[in-house]
Design a protein around this motif. Sequence first.
Motif, PDB file in Angstrom:
ATOM      1  N   ILE A 103     -13.040  16.191   2.288  1.00 32.69           N
ATOM      2  CA  ILE A 103     -12.490  17.352   1.584  1.00 32.69           C
ATOM      3  C   ILE A 103     -11.570  18.202   2.455  1.00 32.69           C
ATOM      4  N   GLY A 104     -11.362  17.789   3.711  1.00 29.82           N
ATOM      5  CA  GLY A 104     -10.356  18.468   4.519  1.00 29.82           C
ATOM      6  C   GLY A 104     -10.859  19.266   5.698  1.00 29.82           C
ATOM      7  N   TYR A 105     -12.171  19.179   5.991  1.00 28.37           N
ATOM      8  CA  TYR A 105     -12.716  19.882   7.157  1.00 28.37           C
ATOM      9  C   TYR A 105     -12.979  18.867   8.266  1.00 28.37           C
ATOM     10  N   ASN A 106     -12.159  18.893   9.295  1.00 32.70           N
ATOM     11  CA  ASN A 106     -12.344  17.950  10.391  1.00 32.70           C
ATOM     12  C   ASN A 106     -13.513  18.335  11.292  1.00 32.70           C
ATOM     13  N   ASP A 107     -13.900  19.589  11.239  1.00 38.52           N
ATOM     14  CA  ASP A 107     -15.014  20.084  12.055  1.00 38.52           C
ATOM     15  C   ASP A 107     -16.221  20.315  11.156  1.00 38.52           C
ATOM     16  N   PRO A 108     -17.250  19.469  11.222  1.00 42.24           N
ATOM     17  CA  PRO A 108     -18.431  19.628  10.353  1.00 42.24           C
ATOM     18  C   PRO A 108     -19.112  20.984  10.500  1.00 42.24           C
ATOM     19  N   SER A 109     -19.109  21.549  11.710  1.00 43.59           N
ATOM     20  CA  SER A 109     -19.760  22.846  11.904  1.00 43.59           C
ATOM     21  C   SER A 109     -19.030  23.940  11.131  1.00 43.59           C
ATOM     22  N   TYR A 110     -17.711  23.822  11.039  1.00 45.32           N
ATOM     23  CA  TYR A 110     -16.939  24.795  10.253  1.00 45.32           C
ATOM     24  C   TYR A 110     -17.245  24.615   8.768  1.00 45.32           C
ATOM     25  N   PHE A 111     -17.368  23.359   8.344  1.00 44.37           N
ATOM     26  CA  PHE A 111     -17.750  23.063   6.962  1.00 44.37           C
ATOM     27  C   PHE A 111     -19.094  23.700   6.634  1.00 44.37           C
ATOM     28  N   TYR A 112     -20.064  23.598   7.546  1.00 40.67           N
ATOM     29  CA  TYR A 112     -21.377  24.217   7.342  1.00 40.67           C
ATOM     30  C   TYR A 112     -21.244  25.721   7.149  1.00 40.67           C
ATOM     31  N   ARG A 113     -20.412  26.361   7.968  1.00 36.56           N
ATOM     32  CA  ARG A 113     -20.269  27.822   7.893  1.00 36.56           C
ATOM     33  C   ARG A 113     -19.638  28.247   6.578  1.00 36.56           C
ATOM     34  N   VAL A 114     -18.590  27.529   6.152  1.00 34.38           N
ATOM     35  CA  VAL A 114     -17.930  27.862   4.885  1.00 34.38           C
ATOM     36  C   VAL A 114     -18.879  27.624   3.718  1.00 34.38           C
ATOM     37  N   PHE A 115     -19.581  26.509   3.750  1.00 36.45           N
ATOM     38  CA  PHE A 115     -20.512  26.173   2.675  1.00 36.45           C
ATOM     39  C   PHE A 115     -21.602  27.226   2.552  1.00 36.45           C
ATOM     40  N   LYS A 116     -22.145  27.640   3.694  1.00 32.40           N
ATOM     41  CA  LYS A 116     -23.197  28.656   3.704  1.00 32.40           C
ATOM     42  C   LYS A 116     -22.678  29.980   3.159  1.00 32.40           C
ATOM     43  N   ARG A 117     -21.465  30.351   3.548  1.00 31.55           N
ATOM     44  CA  ARG A 117     -20.893  31.622   3.107  1.00 31.55           C
ATOM     45  C   ARG A 117     -20.650  31.649   1.600  1.00 31.55           C
ATOM     46  N   LEU A 118     -20.221  30.535   1.033  1.00 32.72           N
ATOM     47  CA  LEU A 118     -19.875  30.505  -0.391  1.00 32.72           C
ATOM     48  C   LEU A 118     -21.049  30.205  -1.307  1.00 32.72           C
ATOM     49  N   THR A 119     -22.043  29.492  -0.815  1.00 34.85           N
ATOM     50  CA  THR A 119     -23.147  29.086  -1.700  1.00 34.85           C
ATOM     51  C   THR A 119     -24.493  29.686  -1.325  1.00 34.85           C
TER      52      THR A 119
END
Length: 260
Positions: A228-244
Motif C-alpha cells: 500500500i506504499g509504506y516502505n517502513d513497516p514501523s511507520y505503517f504501524y504508527r499510521v495504522f494505530k493513529r487512524l484506527t
Amino acid sequence: MKVTSYTFDKSSNWYGEWQEGCQDWTLVLVTYGRCVYWIEEKKQVLEKGQWLLIPSSIPFYGRSVPTMLHEKYVVQFDPGTVQASFPLFKLARAASRSTSKYELILDRLRHIHQQWQDKQPYYQTLCEALLTELFVYLHREWDQEAATSATLQLVEHMKSYIQNHYREHVTKEELGTCISRSANYAATLFRKVTGQTISEYVHAARIKTAIYMLRHSALTVTEISDFIGYNDPSYFYRVFKRLTGLVPTDLVSDRENVRK
C-alpha cells in the motif's frame, strides 16, 4: 452533547418505527446501498454518503429497500448545551444532505463505534467529543452552501486521482495538473471541501485497503505495508494505530482462513 445510543446496521430487511418520535436527536449516515425513511409522512431516500438528522419527538419510521443490502451508522444523542451553538439544532424539521467530507465523517463515526463497543474508561466522554467534532464539520459544510457544483467536481476529480494512485507518493503538484490548476489552489480547495489534507486523505485510502487485506489476505503485515506504499513497516504501524486505534496484528489474529 450526550450519546445515548449507537448502532451499526447491515441488513436487507431492516425496519424501525418511532410513532411518538425519539426523546433524543437521531443522526444517520448511510455507508453502503440505500434505505428509506418517512418523516412526518414525507419520504426520504438515503444513499451512500448522505446523512439525515431528525430532531427529538418527531415521528418517523424507516426500512430497507426490498432485496437491497444497506449499511448505516445511527447515533441518538442529547445535544445539551451545544444546541445553542449549532444552527441545525435550531431547526424544527429533519435535515439531510450528501457530504463531500464523507471519509472524514465516516472516520469519526467508526471511531465512536469502536469506543462504544469497547467501553474503555472515559469512552463516553471521548464519544461525545468525537460527535461534537463531527457536527463542527457538518456545520461548516452546511454553512458553505455557496460551493458551486463545478468546484465540487474538481474535488471529485482529485479524489478519483488519489484512489488510482494512493499507493504512490501523491503530491499537490500532481493534483494541480489533474484539474489544470496551481498546486496551492488544488491543496487549498481539497482541504476546504473535504476537511482533510491531501496527505490525510491518502493515508485514509491506504489504511482502508490495509484493513481489508489484514482480514482477508494471506500476506504478512510487512508485505501489506509495502503493497500500500509504506516502505517502513514501523511507520505503517504508527499510521495504522493513529487512524484506527488498533495495531495491524490485532486484525491478523482474527484473520479468516485463507491460502496463498
